[in-house]
Scaffold this motif. Structure first.
Motif, PDB file in Angstrom:
ATOM      1  N   ALA A 115       0.844  -1.201   0.000  1.00  0.00           N
ATOM      2  CA  ALA A 115       0.000   0.000   0.000  1.00  0.00           C
ATOM      3  C   ALA A 115       0.878   1.250   0.000  1.00  0.00           C
ATOM      4  O   ALA A 115       0.475   2.302  -0.499  1.00  0.00           O
ATOM      5  CB  ALA A 115      -0.930   0.001   1.208  1.00  0.00           C
ATOM      6  N   TYR A 116       2.071   1.132   0.559  1.00  0.00           N
ATOM      7  CA  TYR A 116       3.006   2.271   0.503  1.00  0.00           C
ATOM      8  C   TYR A 116       3.257   2.630  -0.962  1.00  0.00           C
ATOM      9  O   TYR A 116       3.138   3.789  -1.376  1.00  0.00           O
ATOM     10  CB  TYR A 116       4.323   1.900   1.204  1.00  0.00           C
ATOM     11  CG  TYR A 116       5.280   3.067   1.297  1.00  0.00           C
ATOM     12  CD1 TYR A 116       5.473   3.737   2.499  1.00  0.00           C
ATOM     13  CD2 TYR A 116       5.976   3.523   0.177  1.00  0.00           C
ATOM     14  CE1 TYR A 116       6.326   4.825   2.587  1.00  0.00           C
ATOM     15  CE2 TYR A 116       6.827   4.610   0.251  1.00  0.00           C
ATOM     16  CZ  TYR A 116       7.001   5.256   1.453  1.00  0.00           C
ATOM     17  OH  TYR A 116       7.837   6.340   1.536  1.00  0.00           O
ATOM     18  N   ASN A 119       0.153   4.110  -2.727  1.00  0.00           N
ATOM     19  CA  ASN A 119      -0.031   5.540  -2.430  1.00  0.00           C
ATOM     20  C   ASN A 119       0.992   6.383  -3.168  1.00  0.00           C
ATOM     21  O   ASN A 119       0.656   7.368  -3.838  1.00  0.00           O
ATOM     22  CB  ASN A 119       0.131   5.792  -0.922  1.00  0.00           C
ATOM     23  CG  ASN A 119      -1.167   5.622  -0.153  1.00  0.00           C
ATOM     24  OD1 ASN A 119      -2.256   5.758  -0.706  1.00  0.00           O
ATOM     25  ND2 ASN A 119      -1.054   5.325   1.131  1.00  0.00           N
ATOM     26  N   HIS A 142      -0.323   9.475   6.027  1.00  0.00           N
ATOM     27  CA  HIS A 142       0.809   8.544   6.123  1.00  0.00           C
ATOM     28  C   HIS A 142       1.975   8.985   5.237  1.00  0.00           C
ATOM     29  O   HIS A 142       1.786   9.637   4.205  1.00  0.00           O
ATOM     30  CB  HIS A 142       0.332   7.151   5.692  1.00  0.00           C
ATOM     31  CG  HIS A 142       1.342   6.082   5.914  1.00  0.00           C
ATOM     32  ND1 HIS A 142       2.067   5.516   4.893  1.00  0.00           N
ATOM     33  CD2 HIS A 142       1.755   5.474   7.048  1.00  0.00           C
ATOM     34  CE1 HIS A 142       2.870   4.590   5.383  1.00  0.00           C
ATOM     35  NE2 HIS A 142       2.695   4.549   6.690  1.00  0.00           N
ATOM     36  N   SER A 144       3.653   7.527   3.104  1.00  0.00           N
ATOM     37  CA  SER A 144       3.588   7.112   1.697  1.00  0.00           C
ATOM     38  C   SER A 144       2.786   8.106   0.859  1.00  0.00           C
ATOM     39  O   SER A 144       3.087   8.331  -0.320  1.00  0.00           O
ATOM     40  CB  SER A 144       2.951   5.729   1.590  1.00  0.00           C
ATOM     41  OG  SER A 144       1.715   5.678   2.265  1.00  0.00           O
ATOM     42  N   SER A 189      -3.748   5.796  11.957  1.00  0.00           N
ATOM     43  CA  SER A 189      -3.328   4.600  12.680  1.00  0.00           C
ATOM     44  C   SER A 189      -2.675   4.876  14.028  1.00  0.00           C
ATOM     45  O   SER A 189      -2.604   3.989  14.861  1.00  0.00           O
ATOM     46  CB  SER A 189      -2.358   3.797  11.826  1.00  0.00           C
ATOM     47  OG  SER A 189      -1.169   4.524  11.645  1.00  0.00           O
ATOM     48  N   ASP A 214      -7.233   6.662   1.922  1.00  0.00           N
ATOM     49  CA  ASP A 214      -6.405   5.545   2.398  1.00  0.00           C
ATOM     50  C   ASP A 214      -7.219   4.792   3.455  1.00  0.00           C
ATOM     51  O   ASP A 214      -7.522   5.331   4.518  1.00  0.00           O
ATOM     52  CB  ASP A 214      -5.109   6.119   2.991  1.00  0.00           C
ATOM     53  CG  ASP A 214      -4.184   5.060   3.579  1.00  0.00           C
ATOM     54  OD1 ASP A 214      -4.681   4.180   4.290  1.00  0.00           O
ATOM     55  OD2 ASP A 214      -2.970   5.138   3.354  1.00  0.00           O
ATOM     56  N   VAL A 216      -6.202   1.819   4.669  1.00  0.00           N
ATOM     57  CA  VAL A 216      -5.273   0.752   5.063  1.00  0.00           C
ATOM     58  C   VAL A 216      -5.614   0.150   6.433  1.00  0.00           C
ATOM     59  O   VAL A 216      -5.529  -1.059   6.627  1.00  0.00           O
ATOM     60  CB  VAL A 216      -3.821   1.291   5.004  1.00  0.00           C
ATOM     61  CG1 VAL A 216      -2.874   0.451   5.844  1.00  0.00           C
ATOM     62  CG2 VAL A 216      -3.349   1.320   3.558  1.00  0.00           C
ATOM     63  N   HIS A 217      -6.004   1.001   7.391  1.00  0.00           N
ATOM     64  CA  HIS A 217      -6.296   0.483   8.736  1.00  0.00           C
ATOM     65  C   HIS A 217      -7.774   0.184   8.935  1.00  0.00           C
ATOM     66  O   HIS A 217      -8.254   0.102  10.058  1.00  0.00           O
ATOM     67  CB  HIS A 217      -5.769   1.453   9.799  1.00  0.00           C
ATOM     68  CG  HIS A 217      -4.278   1.463   9.827  1.00  0.00           C
ATOM     69  ND1 HIS A 217      -3.529   0.533  10.507  1.00  0.00           N
ATOM     70  CD2 HIS A 217      -3.395   2.248   9.160  1.00  0.00           C
ATOM     71  CE1 HIS A 217      -2.243   0.758  10.304  1.00  0.00           C
ATOM     72  NE2 HIS A 217      -2.137   1.795   9.492  1.00  0.00           N
ATOM     73  N   THR A 245      -4.565  -2.079   1.882  1.00  0.00           N
ATOM     74  CA  THR A 245      -3.439  -3.012   2.011  1.00  0.00           C
ATOM     75  C   THR A 245      -3.958  -4.438   2.132  1.00  0.00           C
ATOM     76  O   THR A 245      -5.077  -4.661   2.605  1.00  0.00           O
ATOM     77  CB  THR A 245      -2.564  -2.683   3.237  1.00  0.00           C
ATOM     78  OG1 THR A 245      -1.411  -3.523   3.205  1.00  0.00           O
ATOM     79  CG2 THR A 245      -3.287  -2.912   4.552  1.00  0.00           C
ATOM     80  N   ALA A 247      -1.807  -6.460   3.715  1.00  0.00           N
ATOM     81  CA  ALA A 247      -0.795  -6.894   4.678  1.00  0.00           C
ATOM     82  C   ALA A 247      -1.243  -6.799   6.127  1.00  0.00           C
ATOM     83  O   ALA A 247      -0.576  -7.324   7.004  1.00  0.00           O
ATOM     84  CB  ALA A 247       0.467  -6.052   4.494  1.00  0.00           C
ATOM     85  N   LYS A 248      -2.343  -6.114   6.384  1.00  0.00           N
ATOM     86  CA  LYS A 248      -2.734  -5.919   7.786  1.00  0.00           C
ATOM     87  C   LYS A 248      -3.918  -6.842   8.091  1.00  0.00           C
ATOM     88  O   LYS A 248      -3.703  -8.019   8.349  1.00  0.00           O
ATOM     89  CB  LYS A 248      -2.986  -4.438   8.050  1.00  0.00           C
ATOM     90  CG  LYS A 248      -1.700  -3.610   7.790  1.00  0.00           C
ATOM     91  CD  LYS A 248      -1.818  -2.180   8.192  1.00  0.00           C
ATOM     92  CE  LYS A 248      -0.695  -1.300   7.677  1.00  0.00           C
ATOM     93  NZ  LYS A 248       0.613  -1.553   8.259  1.00  0.00           N
ATOM     94  N   GLY A 254       0.903  -6.862   0.095  1.00  0.00           N
ATOM     95  CA  GLY A 254       0.498  -6.212  -1.142  1.00  0.00           C
ATOM     96  C   GLY A 254      -0.408  -5.036  -0.852  1.00  0.00           C
ATOM     97  O   GLY A 254      -0.909  -4.876   0.263  1.00  0.00           O
TER      98      GLY A 254
HETATM   99  N1  PLP Z   1      -1.084   3.795   4.633  1.00  0.00           N
HETATM  100  C1  PLP Z   1      -1.127   3.811   5.981  1.00  0.00           C
HETATM  101  C2  PLP Z   1      -2.061   4.747   6.659  1.00  0.00           C
HETATM  102  C3  PLP Z   1      -0.301   2.959   6.726  1.00  0.00           C
HETATM  103  O1  PLP Z   1      -0.329   2.985   8.066  1.00  0.00           O
HETATM  104  C4  PLP Z   1       0.574   2.069   6.055  1.00  0.00           C
HETATM  105  C5  PLP Z   1       1.461   1.126   6.775  1.00  0.00           C
HETATM  106  O2  PLP Z   1       1.612   1.068   7.927  1.00  0.00           O
HETATM  107  C6  PLP Z   1       0.571   2.088   4.657  1.00  0.00           C
HETATM  108  C7  PLP Z   1      -0.254   2.958   3.982  1.00  0.00           C
HETATM  109  C8  PLP Z   1       1.461   1.161   3.904  1.00  0.00           C
HETATM  110  O3  PLP Z   1       0.912  -0.130   3.910  1.00  0.00           O
HETATM  111  P1  PLP Z   1       1.804  -1.371   3.455  1.00  0.00           P
HETATM  112  O4  PLP Z   1       2.352  -1.969   4.712  1.00  0.00           O
HETATM  113  O5  PLP Z   1       0.904  -2.265   2.691  1.00  0.00           O
HETATM  114  O6  PLP Z   1       2.887  -0.804   2.582  1.00  0.00           O
END
Ligand code: PLP
Length: 407
Positions: A115-116, A119, A142, A144, A189, A214, A216-217, A245, A247-248, A254
Motif C-alpha cells: 500500500a506504501y 499511495n 501517512h 507514503s 493509525s 487511504d 489501510v487500517h 493493504t 498486509a494488515k 500487497g
Molecule cells: N497507509 C497507511 C495509513 C499505513 O499505516 C501504512 C502502513 O503502515 C501504509 C499505507 C502502507 O501499507 P503497506 O504496509 O501495505 O505498505
C-alpha cells in the motif's frame, strides 16, 4: 567528506534522542499467533505474546489463506517472474483485482507490491493525468501519501488534521477551474481517529475535487463485507480512489487502489511504481484473494475484534492509564517521552514476555511517544489479563501519571 563519520553521526543523533530503533527477532510458528518466540541477541529463545502486530484479525494463520497459498505455490512456483507488463500477470493477480474491485463497488482495482507503493505511485502520477492538479492533504497523512505528493512536482496544500473548515478555506482560495484532489485517511493509525469522510465528500462535490482515501487500517475490519469505513458509512461511491493493504487485516502482503476502470487503466499506464517492478508472487496473490473472500462473509470475526478492543480499552482506562479512544480498534497508551516508552517496552518484553514496540518521533509528534496495542480475535482472556497486569505494575514502577479515577 568523511563518509563513515557522517553515517556514525547520523546514527548517534538517534541514540542521543532515545529513538534509535532495534529489531526484535521473532520466531513465528504456524497456528500459534499471537504467541511466538523471541530470539534474544545473547541468550535462549523466550516465549512472547505479540501485541503490536497489524495482522489485526489473525488472518495470517487462517486455514483458507494458507491452503490457497500452498495450492498456488505448488501449482506455479515461487515468484511471478516479471513485471505486470512483461510476463508477471497471472490468473491469480487478475482474480485478486476482481475481488478487490467488487469489495469496494468499483469497476477496477490495481495491485501494487504494498500500500506504501500504491499511495506513492498513484499520488505521484496523478498530475500527469490532470495538469495543474492541486492536492489537499491532511497533515497527518501517512508517509507514503506525503512522499507521493511531494515527488509529483504539483501544487499541494496541507490542511490541519480533520479540520474541514481549514480545508474549505484552502479550496476556496484556489482557482475554481484548477483540478483538485483531497487526500485523507479513514482511520489514522497512531491515534485511531476517523477522518470526517462525509464532510470531505461534500466539500469535494462543492469544489469539483476528486477524493483519495487511504483505508489501510480499515479494510477487512469495517463495513458489512470488510470494504472499510467508506462501506460502513455508505460512502464508497463518493470516493474516487480507494487505497488499501493486503498486509494488515488480510494478513498477507500487497497493496492496491480501487477506482473507475479508466482511472486504474491510466495509473497502470503511467505510474513508474506500477510499471517498473516485479509483480507479487502468485501464491501471495492467491492467499490475499482467499483472505478478502473469507472476510467478506465473516462478520463474527470483525465483531470479535471490536469487542476485544473495547475490553482492553476499558481495562486500561480502569487503571487510569492515559489512553486515546476514538472508538476504533487501535489502542494507543501515551507515555509522553521516548526514554520511558522504550523502557516500558523493554521491560514488558524482558520481564513479562509481552512484545509491543515503542512508537516515537517522527511517526508521532514529540511528547506523544506511546505504546500502541493491537488486540485481535486471537488474543484470549489469558493474554489480556497478563498484559493488563504487567502494564499496571510497570506504570507504577516507572512512576508515571495516572488519571484520577472516579469511584
Ligand atoms: N497507509 C497507511 C495509513 C499505513 O499505516 C501504512 C502502513 O503502515 C501504509 C499505507 C502502507 O501499507 P503497506 O504496509 O501495505 O505498505
Amino acid at each position: 567528506m568523511d563518509y563513515s563519520l557522517a553515517v556514525e553521526t547520523a546514527l548517534q543523533r538517534l541514540h542521543d534522542e532515545g529513538r534509535y530503533r532495534t529489531f526484535i527477532d521473532i520466531v513465528r510458528t504456524q497456528g500459534q499467533f499471537p504467541h511466538a518466540m523471541w530470539r534474544r541477541p545473547d541468550g535462549p529463545e523466550t516465549p512472547v505474546t505479540v501485541w503490536c502486530g497489524n495482522d489485526y484479525l489473525g488472518m495470517g494463520q487462517h486455514p483458507d489463506v494458507l491452503a490457497a497459498m500452498h495450492e498456488a505455490l505448488d501449482a506455479t512456483g515461487a515468484g511471478s517472474g516479471g513485471t505486470r507488463n512483461i510476463s508477471g500477470t497471472t490468473a491469480y493477480h487478475k482474480a485478486l483485482e476482481a475481488e478487490l474491485a467488487d469489495l469496494h463497488g468499483k469497476q477496477s482495482a490495481l495491485l501494487f507490491t504494498s500500500a506504501y507503493i500504491a499511495n506513492d505511485a498513484t499520488l505521484s502520477t496523478l498530475p500527469k493525468l490532470f495538469p495543474g492538479l492541486i492536492i489537499y492533504s491532511d497533515e497527518l497523512n501517512h508517509a507514503s501519501m506525503i512522499e507521493g505528493i511531494r515527488r509529483n512536482g504539483g501544487a499541494k496544500r496541507v490542511f490541519r488534521h480533520n479540520d474541514v473548515a481549514h480545508l474549505r478555506e484552502l479550496l476556496a482560495a484556489d482557482d475554481p477551474a484548477a483540478p483538485k484532489l483531497i487526500a485523507f485517511e479513514s482511520i489514522y493509525s497512531m491515534d485511531g481517529d476517523f477522518g470526517p469522510m462525509a464532510e470531505i465528500c461534500d466539500l469535494a462535490e462543492e469544489f469539483n475535487a476528486l477524493t483519495y482515501l487511504d483505508e489501510v487500517h480499515a479494510v477487512g475490519m469495517y463495513g458489512p463485507r470488510g470494504g472499510g469505513v467508506a462501506e460502513r458509512d455508505g460512502l464508497m461511491d463518493r470516493i474516487d480512489i480507494i487505497n488499501g493493504t493486503l498486509a494488515k487485516a488480510y494478513g498477507v502482503m500487497g497493496g492496491y487502489i480501487a477506482a473507475s476502470a479508466k482511472m486504474c487503466d491510466a495509473i497502470r499506464s503511467y505510474a513508474p511504481g506500477f510499471i517498473f517492478t516485479t509483480s507479487l508472487p502468485p501464491a501471495v496473490a492467491a492467499g490475499a484473494t482467499a483472505s478478502v473472500r473469507a472476510l467478506k462473509v465473516d462478520q463474527t470475526r470483525r465483531d470479535q475484534h471490536q469487542t476485544q478492543a473495547k475490553i482492553l480499552k476499558t481495562r486500561l482506562k480502569g487503571l487510569g492509564l492515559p489512553l486515546i479512544d476514538h472508538g476504533s480498534h487501535i489502542v494507543p497508551v501515551i507515555v509522553g517521552d521516548p526514554v520511558h516508552t522504550k523502557k516500558l517496552s523493554d521491560m514488558l518484553l524482558e520481564d513479562h514476555g509481552i512484545y509491543v514496540q515503542p512508537i516515537n518521533f517522527p511517526t508521532v509528534p514529540r511528547g506523544t511517544e506511546r505504546l500502541r496495542f493491537t488486540p485481535s480475535p486471537v488474543h484470549g482472556p489469558r493474554e489480556m489479563d497478563a498484559l493488563v497486569k504487567a502494564m499496571d505494575v510497570l506504570w507504577s514502577h516507572c512512576a508515571l501519571n495516572r488519571a484520577e479515577l472516579s469511584a
